[in-house]
Scaffold this active site. Structure first.
Site, short mmCIF file in Angstrom:
data_model
loop_
_atom_site.label_atom_id
_atom_site.label_comp_id
_atom_site.label_asym_id
_atom_site.label_seq_id
_atom_site.Cartn_x
_atom_site.Cartn_y
_atom_site.Cartn_z
N ASP A 40 -66.24 -70.21 26.47
CA ASP A 40 -64.85 -70.16 27.09
C ASP A 40 -64.87 -71.01 28.36
OD1 ASP A 40 -62.49 -68.50 26.77
OD2 ASP A 40 -62.54 -68.10 28.93
N HIS A 58 -56.75 -68.18 18.61
CA HIS A 58 -56.11 -66.97 18.81
C HIS A 58 -55.28 -67.12 20.08
CE1 HIS A 58 -59.32 -67.57 21.72
NE2 HIS A 58 -59.03 -66.87 22.48
N ASP A 59 -55.36 -68.43 20.74
CA ASP A 59 -54.32 -68.89 21.66
C ASP A 59 -53.44 -69.57 21.20
OD1 ASP A 59 -56.06 -67.70 23.58
OD2 ASP A 59 -57.14 -69.38 24.03
N ASP A 70 -69.04 -65.34 21.67
CA ASP A 70 -68.11 -66.05 22.74
C ASP A 70 -68.64 -65.59 24.05
OD1 ASP A 70 -65.79 -66.88 24.05
OD2 ASP A 70 -64.55 -65.93 22.35
N GLU A 102 -65.36 -74.83 25.06
CA GLU A 102 -63.93 -74.86 25.19
C GLU A 102 -63.42 -75.80 26.30
OE1 GLU A 102 -59.97 -72.12 25.43
OE2 GLU A 102 -61.51 -71.76 26.50
O1 TEU Z 1 -58.40 -70.06 26.98
C1 TEU Z 1 -58.29 -70.90 28.27
C2 TEU Z 1 -56.88 -71.09 28.37
O2 TEU Z 1 -56.67 -71.59 29.38
C3 TEU Z 1 -55.87 -70.49 27.47
O3 TEU Z 1 -55.57 -69.35 27.96
C4 TEU Z 1 -54.71 -71.43 27.56
O4 TEU Z 1 -54.70 -72.20 28.67
C5 TEU Z 1 -53.30 -70.80 27.38
O5 TEU Z 1 -53.35 -70.09 26.04
C6 TEU Z 1 -52.34 -71.95 27.32
O6 TEU Z 1 -50.91 -71.03 27.59
C7 TEU Z 1 -59.55 -68.94 27.01
C8 TEU Z 1 -59.35 -67.99 25.95
O7 TEU Z 1 -59.68 -68.64 24.78
C9 TEU Z 1 -58.33 -67.09 26.43
O8 TEU Z 1 -58.09 -66.21 25.28
C10 TEU Z 1 -58.51 -66.55 27.44
O9 TEU Z 1 -57.29 -65.94 27.77
C11 TEU Z 1 -58.88 -67.46 28.61
O10 TEU Z 1 -59.63 -68.33 28.45
C12 TEU Z 1 -59.37 -66.60 29.73
O11 TEU Z 1 -60.82 -66.25 29.51
#
Ligand code: TEU
Ligand code: CA
Length: 576
Positions: free
Chosen positions: A211, A327-328, A108, A253
């Site tokens: 990311d 994971h989000d 990542d 992403e």
């Molecule tokens: O996620 C991008 C992100 O914008 C997410 O946090 C998403 O918008 C959110 O879940 C919506 O409510 C990436 C990673 O995957 C995430 O785990 C990180 O927290 C974020 O970037 C910051 O690095």
């Protein structure tokens, strides 16, 4: 290592078009030493599970040194491992042990921002004239510390600007205040990032998941953050300085990519990325005003339209990633299926529906056994900083704690972060100590040991689908056509290559449906995969059981005559 060498010279299918990825969230995968936190030796101990599944590469969520404000998405040292996860030696061993099983390791890459504990930021704060100061994005406090430079908000709630009295300026952070944005305008910063990437690539990794990569080309002054004016220049420069000439996978992403902009990231002539994670199909199921924090039912026609549009947009150039979970996001069986009565069947339905599309599928840890949402009942069980940040905001907007908690139960990120369920035993077999986040109570019935031992287990459908992608050209390359996009219950599409057609139908509802199929879907063939009993045909009227899904393989002569071959024969037909 099954990855073909770039030196072969022959123009062949890139390895990542035949491979299925598996995402590991290290904190929650396997804890080897009983401190309640998953770690790299734990991952190594479970590599046989991944090999058994047949996956081609791991996307490993961050394991770098970090204060863990956002579970590692706040990196304080890009070239070291967080002590709670292990050592660099452990990581090198993971790369080797995975390679021994034909599995690549995709790291990542979090370079839109770093941690406020990174040496760069510490130096930048200590001196306004040092090189590192310009690695970050600052705004003068002209009207005092209480007047924000702009009204840009952080993704986690609250302003995206934090004032530092010792500097006399605000710094910019699109995420938590512990995640200052890096200033990609600075060429020295970009050179440092490329050097770091090459250092990892030289260790033998299989690529990067990048990311929030759509944010790096921002122009903060102009308020243009996602897909900013410099994005594609930077991605092309990054490509030429790092991955060019290396046989690796890159997946960016991009929450803001659209079918119009998607080809710019991954079109074959672009020299940017192999593919992106786009989120149109995810956002299509959110509430227009409260987003994911207010639960609304999935609007299936909208959901299918987004999937179809992305298949079409990248049909001739570019490549899709295929996923419903990470994971989000909430657990897919809870969000798009049924995590009660029809859990097993609907989990398989979702797998069939997604894996037979064109692109590279990603399986999120636990998805392969149908793990469900966390089912937390109190605010105290949540660990994610986003929950606290967004609760305050929802209340300001006039929502209530009850509505917010219901939204969180459905969509909060912690739903996907409960410990991996290996066994029915203590802590679900995750580790000996109390885990950092509660184990789902349902681990006594939903776990790897039980699912694998059950001939009807979900994992067996995943294995079948993963194998098909390796062996079948029509699964990999077939042209996709969606049918009955307006249908409120059934998702149906065909994939065509040469004289082969795969027809897929999936009832995404808990009702049995009398499905009237258009002619393009209909026909006799060989059963490829199913979640109830195998079927040889799609008829003009078919009664589909709740959450039933199946796929039929037809070739030119099948449309004429009936076929009584079974799925095993069909698998051989695919390989031919
Ligand atoms: O996620 C991008 C992100 O914008 C997410 O946090 C998403 O918008 C959110 O879940 C919506 O409510 C990436 C990673 O995957 C995430 O785990 C990180 O927290 C974020 O970037 C910051 O690095
Ligand atoms: Ca541990």
């Amino acid at each position: 290592m099954t990855r073909p060498s770039a030196r072969d010279g022959a123009v062949t299918t890139p390895w990542w078009k035949k491979a299925t990825g598996y995402q590991i969230y290290p904190r929650s995968f396997c804890d080897s030493n009983g401190d309640g936190i998953g770690d790299i030796p734990g991952i190594i101990s479970k590599l046989d599970h991944l090999q058994d599944l047949g996956i081609g590469f791991i996307w490993l969520s961050p394991v770098y040194r970090s204060p863990m404000v956002d579970n590692g998405y706040d990196i304080s040292d890009y070239q070291d491992v967080a002590p709670e996860y292990g050592t660099m030696q452990d990581l090198d061993r993971l790369i080797d042990e995975a390679a021994n099983r034909g599995i690549g390791l995709v790291m990542d890459l979090v370079v839109n921002h770093c941690s406020d504990q990174h040496a760069w930021f510490r130096k930048a704060v200590a001196s306004s004239v040092c090189r590192e100061h310009d690695y970050f994005i600052w705004a003068d406090a002209t009207d005092g510390p209480d007047v924000l430079p702009s009204d840009i908000e952080s993704v986690f709630g609250g302003p995206a600007w934090t004032h530092l009295p010792e500097v006399g300026k605000f710094y910019f952070h699109q995420f938590a205040s512990g995640q200052p944005d890096l200033n990609w305008q600075n060429p020295e910063l970009r050179a440092e990032i490329y050097a770091m990437m090459n250092w990892w690539l030289d260790r033998g990794i299989a690529g990067f998941r990048m990311d929030v990569i759509d944010l790096i080309g921002k122009d903060v002054g102009a308020g243009k953050l996602a897909e900013g004016p410099y994005l594609h220049d930077f991605l092309q420069e990054m490509h030429s300085q790092t991955v060019k000439g290396r046989d690796v996978l890159t997946v960016g992403e991009s929450w803001c990519a659209s079918p119009e902009t998607g080809p710019l990231y991954c079109g074959e002539d672009r020299d940017e990325l192999s593919m992106i994670f786009q989120f149109d199909h995810i956002k299509a199921t959110w509430d227009p005003e409260f987003g994911k924090w207010k639960n609304v039912p999935v609007d299936l026609p909208r959901f299918k339209t987004t999937l179809a549009n992305w298949q079409y947009a990248l049909e001739d150039s570019g490549w899709n990633s295929l996923f419903l979970s990470n994971h989000d996001l909430p657990r897919q069986v809870s969000r798009y299926g049924d995590d009660g009565t029809y859990r097993n069947r609907s989990a398989k339905m979702l797998a069939i529906m997604m894996h037979l599309l064109k692109g590279t599928p990603f399986v999120y840890q636990g998805e392969e056994i149908g793990m469900t949402n966390a089912n937390f009942h109190s605010l105290e069980q949540y660990r994610d900083l986003e929950v606290a940040g967004r609760l305050a905001e929802a209340l300001e907007k006039g929502s209530t704690v009850e509505v917010f908690l219901e939204g969180a139960r459905r969509n909060a990120r912690d739903n996907a972060r409960t410990p991996m369920q290996w066994t029915a035993g203590e802590n679900a077999g995750f580790g000996a100590g109390a885990p950092w986040i509660d184990v789902n109570m349902n681990h006594t019935t939903i776990n790897v040991a039980a699912d694998g031992a059950d001939p009807d287990g979900i994992i067996h459908t995943y294995k079948q689908l993963i194998e098909m992608r390796k062996t079948s050209a029509v699964v990999r390359e077939g042209r996709t056509t969606f049918h009955v996009v307006d249908h409120k219950q059934v998702c149906a599409y065909t994939r065509e290559l040469g004289d082969q057609t795969i027809a897929v139908v999936a009832n995404m509802s808990a009702d049995s449906v009398e499905f009237v199929a258009p002619p393009a879907l209909c026909g006799q063939g060989q059963p490829l995969v199913s979640n109830i009993a195998s079927r040889h045909s799609i008829d003009s009227v078919t009664v589909l059981e709740p959450y039933e899904a199946y796929a039929v393989l037809r070739n030119a002569q099948h449309s004429k005559r009936c076929c009584h071959q079974n799925g095993v024969v069909a698998q051989h037909a695919l390989e031919a």
